[in-house]
Design an enzyme around this catalytic site. Structure first.
Site, mmCIF file in Angstrom:
data_model
loop_
_atom_site.group_PDB
_atom_site.id
_atom_site.type_symbol
_atom_site.label_atom_id
_atom_site.label_comp_id
_atom_site.label_asym_id
_atom_site.label_seq_id
_atom_site.Cartn_x
_atom_site.Cartn_y
_atom_site.Cartn_z
ATOM 1 N N LYS A 148 0.818 -1.304 -0.004
ATOM 2 C CA LYS A 148 0.111 0.159 -0.076
ATOM 3 C C LYS A 148 0.941 1.159 -0.199
ATOM 4 O O LYS A 148 1.801 1.392 0.823
ATOM 5 C CB LYS A 148 -0.858 0.197 1.259
ATOM 6 C CG LYS A 148 -1.850 -1.104 1.136
ATOM 7 C CD LYS A 148 -2.922 -0.782 0.273
ATOM 8 C CE LYS A 148 -4.250 -1.713 0.188
ATOM 9 N NZ LYS A 148 -5.208 -1.682 -0.821
ATOM 10 N N LYS A 243 -13.392 -7.315 -7.936
ATOM 11 C CA LYS A 243 -13.760 -7.559 -6.873
ATOM 12 C C LYS A 243 -15.276 -7.777 -6.681
ATOM 13 O O LYS A 243 -16.037 -7.157 -7.296
ATOM 14 C CB LYS A 243 -13.395 -6.484 -5.594
ATOM 15 C CG LYS A 243 -12.143 -6.089 -5.414
ATOM 16 C CD LYS A 243 -11.942 -5.011 -4.732
ATOM 17 C CE LYS A 243 -10.217 -4.781 -4.465
ATOM 18 N NZ LYS A 243 -9.790 -3.421 -3.659
#
Length: 325
Positions: A148, A243
């Site tokens: 991240k 997703k």
């Protein structure tokens, strides 16, 4: 006759904290939907897309208020995409498989799922923290790490991760934070450290920022890609991250993966934080994907009984969802 039996919110603690550029999470609230026909029951799980304004409570209300046909095809037109539709869609898949006495993968016309080499997420932090986390993940057998980033100091973070896991494959998630940066130059600097893909460098809705960008790494659309309807405007991306919560269920996710491949996009399959009940359907979409990021249950302090397990860095199929095993 099929009916909705229940829709509830469950809270599951995160192991430590899950940190991205938008903030930290110490728990996740998931939506669990149960449907049944009086003999068989099926379950599905979704996680609210908080950055789009969804809440777990709102998703439960949407399921409880659904008045359309309880058929997967009907959900695509009678219910908006999102976590509520995902939980209901996956519950219907589970129910249909149990009614038919076959696993969902067979019902969907897919090959039997194989163990998956999932990425493990390295939360946003100071370089030394990310280096330690990368070293620990590599020691657990993860060969692919997803880091991240925040748009500031990212090169130092990736250099530290590389030091902690010198043999790991690396991908990075910018979480829309590179919008004002020289994307090609930043990608080139990370490529020199062995990064192989950049996820969502620009703000959703401002995809034209990528026009003319010649990055040395594939750029993957996450927040910019939800369903098949988004593909027409993603020509400056090289890949899409699918997703189930964004797509609104396994039905749309499978269709999106098929259409994206036809159009030449590379495929990533990801997930929100959640238990194996929510990850198991995504594992079907992830078969044959270029990048797989299904560690959502591994980031929790505990998981459901019968959930996916980790062995030699591979996610092994569980038994809590998907009909006959």
């Amino acid at each position: 006759m099929t009916r909705i039996i229940s829709a509830t919110v469950e809270r599951w603690p995160v192991a430590g904290a899950f940190v991205i550029s938008r903030g930290a999470k110490t728990h996740v609230d998931v939506i669990v939907c149960t449907v049944g026909d009086g003999v068989y029951q099926g379950r599905g799980e979704g996680t609210a897309i908080y950055y789009e304004g969804e809440s777990a409570e709102g998703c439960v209300a949407a399921i409880q208020g659904y008045a359309g046909p309880l058929e997967r095809a009907a959900l695509l037109t009678h219910m908006p995409r999102g976590a509520a539709r995902n939980a209901l869609d996956c519950a219907l898949w589970d129910l249909e498989a149990r009614q038919a006495g076959v696993p969902v993968w067979e019902l969907a016309g897919l090959d039997a799922p194989a163990p998956l080499p999932s990425a493990f997420t390295i939360s946003l932090g100071k370089p030394d923290r990310m280096e330690a986390d990368a070293r620990a993940a590599a020691a657990r057998g993860f060969a692919l790490l997803k880091c991240k980033l925040t748009g500031e100091g990212d090169r130092a973070r990736i250099a530290a991760v590389r030091a902690g896991a010198p043999d790991a494959r690396l991908i990075v998630d910018a979480n829309e934070s590179w919008h004002a940066m020289d994307i090609a130059a930043e990608a080139a600097a990370l490529a020199a450290l062995g990064v192989e893909m950049v996820e969502q460098p620009v703000i959703h809705g401002q995809e034209d920022r990528l026009a003319g960008v010649r990055a040395p790494l594939p750029l993957c659309a996450d927040e910019s890609c939800h369903t098949r309807a988004d593909l027409d405007r993603l020509g400056d991306f090289d890949a899409v991250n699918i997703k189930l919560d964004k797509a609104g269920g396994l039905t749309e996710a499978l269709a999106l993966a098929k259409e994206a491949r036809v159009r030449g996009f590379r495929i990533m399959v990801g997930c929100m934080l959640g238990t194996s009940l929510g990850i198991a359907p995504a594992a079907l979409v992830a078969q044959g994907a270029d990048w797989i990021d299904l560690d959502g249950a591994l980031l929790l302090a505990e998981d459901r009984d019968g959930g996916l397990s980790l062995r030699d860095g591979l996610l092994q199929p569980g038994t809590l969802w998907g009909g006959a095993q």
